[in-house]
Enzyme design. Structure first.
Site, PDB file in Angstrom:
ATOM      1  N   ASP A  65      -7.015 -11.116  12.051  1.00  0.00           N
ATOM      2  CA  ASP A  65      -6.533  -9.465  12.182  1.00  0.00           C
ATOM      3  C   ASP A  65      -5.481 -10.050  10.679  1.00  0.00           C
ATOM      4  O   ASP A  65      -5.412 -11.224  11.072  1.00  0.00           O
ATOM      5  CB  ASP A  65      -6.226  -8.393  12.776  1.00  0.00           C
ATOM      6  N   HIS A  97     -16.593   1.171   8.233  1.00  0.00           N
ATOM      7  CA  HIS A  97     -16.045   3.093   7.466  1.00  0.00           C
ATOM      8  C   HIS A  97     -14.892   3.380   6.644  1.00  0.00           C
ATOM      9  O   HIS A  97     -15.145   4.844   6.502  1.00  0.00           O
ATOM     10  CB  HIS A  97     -16.692   4.213   9.038  1.00  0.00           C
TER      11      HIS A  97
HETATM   12  C1  LIG Z   1      -9.864   0.817  12.473  1.00  0.00           C
HETATM   13  S1  LIG Z   1      -9.115  -0.597  13.484  1.00  0.00           S
HETATM   14  C2  LIG Z   1     -10.213  -1.207  14.057  1.00  0.00           C
HETATM   15  C3  LIG Z   1      -9.939  -2.205  14.938  1.00  0.00           C
HETATM   16  C4  LIG Z   1     -11.026  -2.132  16.306  1.00  0.00           C
HETATM   17  N1  LIG Z   1     -11.347  -3.538  15.374  1.00  0.00           N
HETATM   18  C5  LIG Z   1     -11.229  -1.369  16.552  1.00  0.00           C
HETATM   19  O1  LIG Z   1     -11.888  -1.824  16.628  1.00  0.00           O
HETATM   20  O2  LIG Z   1     -10.323  -0.579  17.550  1.00  0.00           O
HETATM   21  C6  LIG Z   1      -9.067  -1.365  11.443  1.00  0.00           C
HETATM   22  C7  LIG Z   1      -8.176  -2.570  11.728  1.00  0.00           C
HETATM   23  O3  LIG Z   1      -8.018  -3.256  11.017  1.00  0.00           O
HETATM   24  C8  LIG Z   1      -7.117  -4.298  10.754  1.00  0.00           C
HETATM   25  N2  LIG Z   1      -7.335  -4.477   8.970  1.00  0.00           N
HETATM   26  C9  LIG Z   1      -6.694  -3.407   8.055  1.00  0.00           C
HETATM   27  N3  LIG Z   1      -7.353  -4.517   6.472  1.00  0.00           N
HETATM   28  C10 LIG Z   1      -7.362  -5.898   7.263  1.00  0.00           C
HETATM   29  C11 LIG Z   1      -7.743  -6.602   6.600  1.00  0.00           C
HETATM   30  N4  LIG Z   1      -7.570  -7.067   4.823  1.00  0.00           N
HETATM   31  N5  LIG Z   1      -8.016  -7.994   6.813  1.00  0.00           N
HETATM   32  C12 LIG Z   1      -8.044  -7.994   8.648  1.00  0.00           C
HETATM   33  N6  LIG Z   1      -8.060  -7.408   9.484  1.00  0.00           N
HETATM   34  C13 LIG Z   1      -7.442  -5.898   8.610  1.00  0.00           C
HETATM   35  C14 LIG Z   1      -6.499  -3.523  11.143  1.00  0.00           C
HETATM   36  O4  LIG Z   1      -5.069  -4.001  10.671  1.00  0.00           O
HETATM   37  C15 LIG Z   1      -6.634  -2.954  12.086  1.00  0.00           C
HETATM   38  O5  LIG Z   1      -6.428  -3.727  13.126  1.00  0.00           O
END
Ligand SMILES: C[S@@+](CC[C@H](N)C(=O)[O-])C[C@H]1O[C@@H](n2cnc3c(N)ncnc32)[C@H](O)[C@@H]1O
Length: 545
Positions: A359, A407
């Protein structure tokens, strides 16, 4: 020139949107879901379930659109409204009988009532879903078309009232055990008496609070849970103060930028004056309270019915079987895995696999340490800062897992995320997506599930110009992500959905081109069919962070 389509090789799916299986080993769960809804819909109306009686409901225009047909329980003279009312009675009696038999309290508006239903056996859970759908339909019929449209459009005002009540923490100011006068309540807030009273009284129309005597406010079960559950407060705050303004600006965003793919030209940016400046996640990153609220809102969502991690982890419930990978101590990378709660759950179930949670740096830094109190679990999980808009750093893993990631992105961004995996992929590497998978058309889903999933799709539009996808959209996404790569391609394996879960498990495998299935197995697609839509590449400055 004819195009080659790799569909139907691993999947039983076809253009009728039947659900596919993973390598043919797993149960056709989406289909069984549809069948159970078909049965539910039919039984709702006292008709036969055509699919279970030899005629596929999937191919029938009546598969999921309730319409009254005469049957033993509903004579030809029975109106749709009466058939619905009778069904509501029957299903409610079934639910009540189960609750009584197990000494469980029935749902009630009383402040002391439980905030949730317990886990119900499948048949009783279906009864509950039938009640929810039928009462909605009966209500619409009782209103009639013009009135239901005229007043249905005002639901956003209920959201506004709830958002304001939540913002001012009103639920926490109402004593749990006794009514409070509006005057006393007002003294505890900065909200003026008129607005306090009118917002509460609008909420009362949704059974959030009640007024036992004029001018006195007391808790119902719903207002009490709002007072006590901080994750639910965050969910209401995120929806009322971020999503509601964003959705109110979607039309403006669409009129100005009809292509609707950019992360910086969504309703959210129009609402908060950040058009062409920064994506929502960057805005949140600058405001720790807002970011925290969204994080807690996600906790509320993921703990909610149909989204719990066990649906993916528990093989018996239709979750993913990592048996073979676990046996050889393989590695799963949870891309955008937040604080790693899914990997913890998976590591508790699969005792030999290793896990990498990736992340953004800030998220990794704020993860609990140790990640689990169970050393056998914690020692197999590594947290790694990684931006999924850059090339994948964990090479040759067995699985790259994306839960609630794709999504969040329109096609150009989603393609970039998948293509960034390619340099790290070994032949046979699995890409597993855990997201909603929408049916192509409407009316094939349980009506309440459909409402939630279609709303989520529009939330994605409002905040991120993103989308929920159908099976064919996922298939096309993988096909496009591998296009032009000389060495390999993503071979779409299909979609599986545990019954009772709203999320699907979508899978593709990276294969070297020479290992791809033979031409004999490949279907010819006529020229012009299923040509992936032209997509713009995201600009670097638009990336999430
Ligand atoms: C909607 S959450 C989903 C988290 C987890 N996979 C879940 O099932 O609950 C989106 C995640 O993507 C991470 N994120 C957003 N942009 C990112 C990037 N460019 N690279 C890596 N992680 C990212 C956010 O910090 C967050 O933890």
């Amino acid at each position: 020139m004819a195009k080659l389509k790799l569909s139907s090789i691993f999947s039983t799916s076809s253009s009728n949107n039947a659900a596919s299986t993973t390598e043919g080993e797993t149960k056709d769960l989406k289909k069984s879901n549809r069948r159970s809804f078909s049965a539910l819909s039919a039984s709702l109306l006292g008709t036969k379930d055509t699919e279970t009686n030899g005629t596929s409901a999937a191919t029938s225009s009546k598969s999921a659109t309730p319409s009254v047909a005469p049957g033993p329980a509903a004579p030809a003279t029975t109106s749709e409204m009466v058939a619905l009312a009778q069904k509501i009675t029957r299903e409610t009696e079934k639910l009540e009988a189960y609750m009584k038999e197990h000494d469980l309290p029935m749902s009630s508006f009383d402040a002391s009532a439980p905030a949730d239903f317990p886990k119900l056996p499948d048949e009783i859970a279906q009864s509950r879903k039938a009640i929810i759908s039928a009462t909605k339909e009966l209500g619409l019929l009782a209103h009639g078309p013009r009135e239901s449209v005229r007043w249905g459009i005002w639901e956003f005002l209920d959201t506004l009232a709830l958002a304001a009540i939540n913002h001012y923490g009103i639920a926490k100011l109402v004593p749990l055990d006794a009514p409070i006068s509006l005057a006393d309540l007002q003294a505890k807030t900065t909200l003026d008496p008129t607005n306090l009273a009118r917002l509460i009284r609008l909420a009362i129309t949704n059974k959030i609070f009640y007024e036992p005597t004029p001018g006195f406010i007391a808790h119902t079960a719903a207002s009490r849970v709002l007072a006590e559950d901080s994750d639910l407060q965050a969910w209401v705050g995120f929806n009322g103060e971020d999503i509601l303004p964003a959705s109110a600006h979607v039309l403006q965003a669409l009129q100005t930028h009809p292509e609707a793919t950019s992360l910086t030209r969504t309703g959210f940016q129009f609402a908060f004056n950040t058009v062409d400046k920064e994506p929502m996640f960057v805005t949140f990153g600058k405001d720790p309270d807002r970011a925290k609220r969204m994080g807690k809102a996600m906790v509320s969502l993921t703990g909610g019915e149909g989204y719990e991690p066990f649906w993916f982890v528990d093989v018996e419930k239709g979750g993913y079987d990592f048996g073979e990978i676990d046996a050889r101590g393989g590695t799963l990378v949870d891309v955008g895995g937040s604080h790693g709660f899914m990997c913890v759950a998976l590591a508790e179930r699969w005792k030999n696999m290793k896990f990498v949670v990736q992340d953004l740096q800030k998220t990794v830094d704020s993860a609990p340490k140790p990640i689990s109190s169970d050393a056998q679990v914690a020692e197999r999980i590594t947290l790694l800062p990684h931006d999924f808009f850059t090339e994948q750093v964990t090479k040759e893993a067995d699985v790259y897992f994306f839960r609630w990631i794709l999504h969040n992105y329109s096609t150009p961004y989603a393609l970039q995320i998948l293509r960034n995996l390619v340099p790290a992929l070994k032949p046979g590497a699995r890409i597993i997506i855990n997201d909603h998978c929408l049916f192509e058309g409407s009316g094939q889903e349980d009506p309440w599930d459909e409402k939630v999933m279609r709303r989520m799709d529009v939330v994605m539009l409002s905040l991120l110009n993103a989308q929920e996808r159908t099976e064919s959209e996922f298939r096309e996404l993988f096909a496009k992500a591998g296009e032009g790569n000389q060495k390999g391609e993503f071979v779409f394996k299909g979609v599986k959905r545990p019954e009772g879960c709203r999320m699907s498990i979508i899978e593709a495998v990276w294969q070297l081109r020479e290992e791809a299935p033979t031409v004999a197995a490949v279907e010819e697609v006529k020229e012009g069919e299923e040509t992936p839509a032209a997509v713009e590449e995201p600009k670097t400055e638009e990336k999430a962070e």
